[in-house]
Design a protein around this motif. Structure first.
Motif, PDB file in Angstrom:
ATOM      1  N   ARG A 100       0.831  -1.200   0.000  1.00 16.05           N
ATOM      2  CA  ARG A 100       0.000   0.000   0.000  1.00 16.05           C
ATOM      3  C   ARG A 100       0.866   1.251   0.000  1.00 16.05           C
ATOM      4  O   ARG A 100       0.601   2.218  -0.725  1.00 16.05           O
ATOM      5  N   SER A 101       1.922   1.224   0.808  1.00 15.44           N
ATOM      6  CA  SER A 101       2.840   2.365   0.857  1.00 15.44           C
ATOM      7  C   SER A 101       3.513   2.579  -0.490  1.00 15.44           C
ATOM      8  O   SER A 101       3.676   3.720  -0.954  1.00 15.44           O
ATOM      9  N   PHE A 102       3.898   1.473  -1.151  1.00 12.71           N
ATOM     10  CA  PHE A 102       4.549   1.578  -2.456  1.00 12.71           C
ATOM     11  C   PHE A 102       3.594   2.172  -3.489  1.00 12.71           C
ATOM     12  O   PHE A 102       3.984   3.029  -4.293  1.00 12.71           O
ATOM     13  N   ARG A 103       2.326   1.720  -3.460  1.00 12.71           N
ATOM     14  CA  ARG A 103       1.344   2.247  -4.415  1.00 12.71           C
ATOM     15  C   ARG A 103       1.105   3.737  -4.202  1.00 12.71           C
ATOM     16  O   ARG A 103       0.991   4.510  -5.165  1.00 12.71           O
ATOM     17  N   ILE A 104       1.044   4.148  -2.929  1.00 10.38           N
ATOM     18  CA  ILE A 104       0.823   5.566  -2.622  1.00 10.38           C
ATOM     19  C   ILE A 104       1.995   6.407  -3.108  1.00 10.38           C
ATOM     20  O   ILE A 104       1.815   7.460  -3.732  1.00 10.38           O
ATOM     21  N   LYS A 105       3.230   5.934  -2.841  1.00  7.90           N
ATOM     22  CA  LYS A 105       4.413   6.675  -3.275  1.00  7.90           C
ATOM     23  C   LYS A 105       4.473   6.768  -4.798  1.00  7.90           C
ATOM     24  O   LYS A 105       4.846   7.805  -5.346  1.00  7.90           O
ATOM     25  N   ARG A 106       4.115   5.677  -5.471  1.00  6.10           N
ATOM     26  CA  ARG A 106       4.135   5.678  -6.928  1.00  6.10           C
ATOM     27  C   ARG A 106       3.117   6.664  -7.480  1.00  6.10           C
ATOM     28  O   ARG A 106       3.402   7.394  -8.435  1.00  6.10           O
ATOM     29  N   GLU A 107       1.932   6.707  -6.856  1.00  3.25           N
ATOM     30  CA  GLU A 107       0.899   7.649  -7.307  1.00  3.25           C
ATOM     31  C   GLU A 107       1.353   9.087  -7.111  1.00  3.25           C
ATOM     32  O   GLU A 107       1.177   9.931  -7.993  1.00  3.25           O
ATOM     33  N   LEU A 108       1.962   9.376  -5.949  1.00  2.00           N
ATOM     34  CA  LEU A 108       2.426  10.729  -5.670  1.00  2.00           C
ATOM     35  C   LEU A 108       3.528  11.147  -6.635  1.00  2.00           C
ATOM     36  O   LEU A 108       3.616  12.313  -7.025  1.00  2.00           O
ATOM     37  N   THR A 109       4.365  10.187  -7.032  1.00  2.00           N
ATOM     38  CA  THR A 109       5.417  10.483  -8.006  1.00  2.00           C
ATOM     39  C   THR A 109       4.799  10.837  -9.352  1.00  2.00           C
ATOM     40  O   THR A 109       5.220  11.800 -10.004  1.00  2.00           O
ATOM     41  N   VAL A 110       3.782  10.064  -9.760  1.00  2.00           N
ATOM     42  CA  VAL A 110       3.100  10.338 -11.025  1.00  2.00           C
ATOM     43  C   VAL A 110       2.430  11.701 -10.986  1.00  2.00           C
ATOM     44  O   VAL A 110       2.422  12.439 -11.983  1.00  2.00           O
ATOM     45  N   LEU A 111       1.881  12.063  -9.832  1.00  2.00           N
ATOM     46  CA  LEU A 111       1.197  13.348  -9.686  1.00  2.00           C
ATOM     47  C   LEU A 111       2.169  14.510  -9.498  1.00  2.00           C
ATOM     48  O   LEU A 111       1.735  15.663  -9.418  1.00  2.00           O
ATOM     49  N   GLY A 112       3.460  14.203  -9.422  1.00  2.00           N
ATOM     50  CA  GLY A 112       4.467  15.252  -9.344  1.00  2.00           C
ATOM     51  C   GLY A 112       4.600  15.936  -7.999  1.00  2.00           C
ATOM     52  O   GLY A 112       4.933  17.132  -7.936  1.00  2.00           O
ATOM     53  N   LYS A 113       4.353  15.197  -6.910  1.00  2.00           N
ATOM     54  CA  LYS A 113       4.488  15.814  -5.588  1.00  2.00           C
ATOM     55  C   LYS A 113       5.938  16.227  -5.348  1.00  2.00           C
ATOM     56  O   LYS A 113       6.872  15.465  -5.615  1.00  2.00           O
ATOM     57  N   PRO A 114       6.169  17.464  -4.853  1.00  2.00           N
ATOM     58  CA  PRO A 114       7.544  17.945  -4.617  1.00  2.00           C
ATOM     59  C   PRO A 114       8.304  17.048  -3.642  1.00  2.00           C
ATOM     60  O   PRO A 114       7.719  16.451  -2.732  1.00  2.00           O
ATOM     61  N   LYS A 115       9.603  16.959  -3.857  1.00  2.00           N
ATOM     62  CA  LYS A 115      10.438  16.172  -2.960  1.00  2.00           C
ATOM     63  C   LYS A 115      10.565  16.883  -1.618  1.00  2.00           C
ATOM     64  O   LYS A 115      10.661  18.102  -1.555  1.00  2.00           O
ATOM     65  N   ARG A 116      10.567  16.096  -0.554  1.00  2.00           N
ATOM     66  CA  ARG A 116      10.665  16.663   0.795  1.00  2.00           C
ATOM     67  C   ARG A 116      11.989  17.392   0.974  1.00  2.00           C
ATOM     68  O   ARG A 116      13.004  17.011   0.366  1.00  2.00           O
ATOM     69  N   PRO A 117      12.010  18.425   1.819  1.00  2.00           N
ATOM     70  CA  PRO A 117      13.259  19.164   2.027  1.00  2.00           C
ATOM     71  C   PRO A 117      14.277  18.325   2.788  1.00  2.00           C
ATOM     72  O   PRO A 117      13.916  17.469   3.599  1.00  2.00           O
ATOM     73  N   ARG A 118      15.533  18.563   2.512  1.00  2.00           N
ATOM     74  CA  ARG A 118      16.601  17.845   3.209  1.00  2.00           C
ATOM     75  C   ARG A 118      17.058  18.640   4.430  1.00  2.00           C
ATOM     76  O   ARG A 118      17.043  19.870   4.426  1.00  2.00           O
ATOM     77  N   SER A 119      17.467  17.928   5.452  1.00  2.00           N
ATOM     78  CA  SER A 119      18.013  18.579   6.641  1.00  2.00           C
ATOM     79  C   SER A 119      19.486  18.904   6.401  1.00  2.00           C
ATOM     80  O   SER A 119      20.093  18.431   5.433  1.00  2.00           O
ATOM     81  N   GLY A 120      20.054  19.719   7.289  1.00  2.00           N
ATOM     82  CA  GLY A 120      21.477  20.023   7.178  1.00  2.00           C
ATOM     83  C   GLY A 120      22.318  18.763   7.233  1.00  2.00           C
ATOM     84  O   GLY A 120      23.303  18.618   6.494  1.00  2.00           O
ATOM     85  N   ILE A 168      12.224  26.392   2.122  1.00  2.00           N
ATOM     86  CA  ILE A 168      11.460  27.441   1.441  1.00  2.00           C
ATOM     87  C   ILE A 168      11.025  26.954   0.064  1.00  2.00           C
ATOM     88  O   ILE A 168       9.886  27.161  -0.359  1.00  2.00           O
ATOM     89  N   ARG A 169      11.970  26.300  -0.652  1.00  2.00           N
ATOM     90  CA  ARG A 169      11.645  25.724  -1.959  1.00  2.00           C
ATOM     91  C   ARG A 169      10.494  24.748  -1.852  1.00  2.00           C
ATOM     92  O   ARG A 169       9.533  24.788  -2.635  1.00  2.00           O
ATOM     93  N   TYR A 170      10.546  23.883  -0.835  1.00  2.30           N
ATOM     94  CA  TYR A 170       9.531  22.849  -0.646  1.00  2.30           C
ATOM     95  C   TYR A 170       8.164  23.460  -0.357  1.00  2.30           C
ATOM     96  O   TYR A 170       7.155  23.055  -0.954  1.00  2.30           O
ATOM     97  N   GLU A 171       8.108  24.426   0.551  1.00  2.33           N
ATOM     98  CA  GLU A 171       6.831  25.038   0.908  1.00  2.33           C
ATOM     99  C   GLU A 171       6.207  25.751  -0.281  1.00  2.33           C
ATOM    100  O   GLU A 171       4.992  25.675  -0.493  1.00  2.33           O
ATOM    101  N   ASN A 172       7.011  26.436  -1.061  1.00  3.73           N
ATOM    102  CA  ASN A 172       6.484  27.125  -2.248  1.00  3.73           C
ATOM    103  C   ASN A 172       5.942  26.131  -3.267  1.00  3.73           C
ATOM    104  O   ASN A 172       4.862  26.323  -3.844  1.00  3.73           O
ATOM    105  N   GLU A 173       6.707  25.050  -3.497  1.00  9.61           N
ATOM    106  CA  GLU A 173       6.268  24.046  -4.462  1.00  9.61           C
ATOM    107  C   GLU A 173       5.036  23.301  -3.965  1.00  9.61           C
ATOM    108  O   GLU A 173       4.150  22.960  -4.752  1.00  9.61           O
ATOM    109  N   MET A 174       4.952  23.059  -2.643  1.00  8.79           N
ATOM    110  CA  MET A 174       3.806  22.358  -2.081  1.00  8.79           C
ATOM    111  C   MET A 174       2.538  23.190  -2.200  1.00  8.79           C
ATOM    112  O   MET A 174       1.447  22.648  -2.466  1.00  8.79           O
TER     113      MET A 174
END
Length: 229
Positions: A100-120, A168-174
């Motif tokens: 289920r997690s794999f299907r959700i991630k695949r769907e979000l990738t197809v829908l173009g969800k922005p990549k999560r921000p990276r920490s320092g 900031i990039r992530y929030e704007n894209e989201m």
């Protein structure tokens, strides 16, 4: 004796998939120029046009196999101890959750969800992973975590600034992405107010705790990637 869900009797094929399995070689021989996806589409069209009488042959075969499957499944369950039954149930739950997690991630990738921000810490790891010491990826991550902990505030600052820019990039894209999802009627993918507050609380956590969380996340992804390979 230890049992695995792999020993559980396999569910019989549906009439349609039985048709695909039996006819694939013939369709491939007659259509060598088609790739796999095109071949499946052609076979699906052939199934739709198949007379009801011929489809019934495959359906009857499915019913026969289903009767055998039911008997085998009953025998399989009868040999299980309560502990084994509980363990196999939990194994199945984890497997389904992973799918289920794999299907959700695949769907979000197809829908173009922005990549999560990276920490320092994540940025520090990506820049220094190759040259870090360690006999395994896990050992490298642990070594990098210790190195990160011992860096001074001024040494960490460039990575923390890059992380802030990425947030900031992530929030704007989201914001743009969630507006698009609202237009598509996918409100289920839009973050709730509670989720936003939770993320803000995570951002306010001490840097050391965030680094530990990043390390745990990186190691979890590494283990998942290794298991999938």
């Amino acid at each position: 004796r230890g049992l695995s869900s792999a020993e559980r009797p396999k569910r019989p094929l549906t009439a349609y998939f039985r048709f695909l399995r039996e006819q694939q070689a013939a369709f491939r021989q007659r259509n060598p120029e088609l790739n796999s996806l095109e071949l499946v589409k052609k076979m699906a069209g052939a199934w739709r046009e198949l007379p009801a009488a011929q489809k019934q042959v495959y359906e009857e075969a499915r019913k026969t196999d289903w009767q055998k499957y039911s008997e085998q499944l009953a025998a399989y369950k009868a040999q299980l101890t309560p502990a084994q039954a509980a363990a196999l149930k939990e194994e199945r739950r984890r497997r389904l959750a992973k799918r289920r997690s794999f299907r959700i991630k695949r769907e979000l990738t197809v829908l173009g969800k922005p990549k999560r921000p990276r920490s320092g810490f994540n940025i520090f790891v990506s820049e220094n992973f190759q040259q870090s010491k360690g006999t395994s990826p896990t050992a490298k991550l642990k070594q990098l975590f210790e190195t990160w902990r011992n860096l001074s505030s001024s040494q960490k600052q460039p990575y923390l600034q890059l992380a802030q820019d990425d947030k900031i990039r992530y929030e704007n894209e989201m914001k743009s992405w969630e507006a698009k999802m609202a237009e598509l009627g996918r409100e289920d993918l839009i973050r709730t107010k509670e989720q936003r507050l939770k993320k803000k609380a995570a951002k306010a956590a001490p840097e050391g705790e965030r680094s530990k969380a990043s390390l745990r996340e990186s190691m979890a992804k590494l283990k998942l990637k290794t298991s999938e390979e």
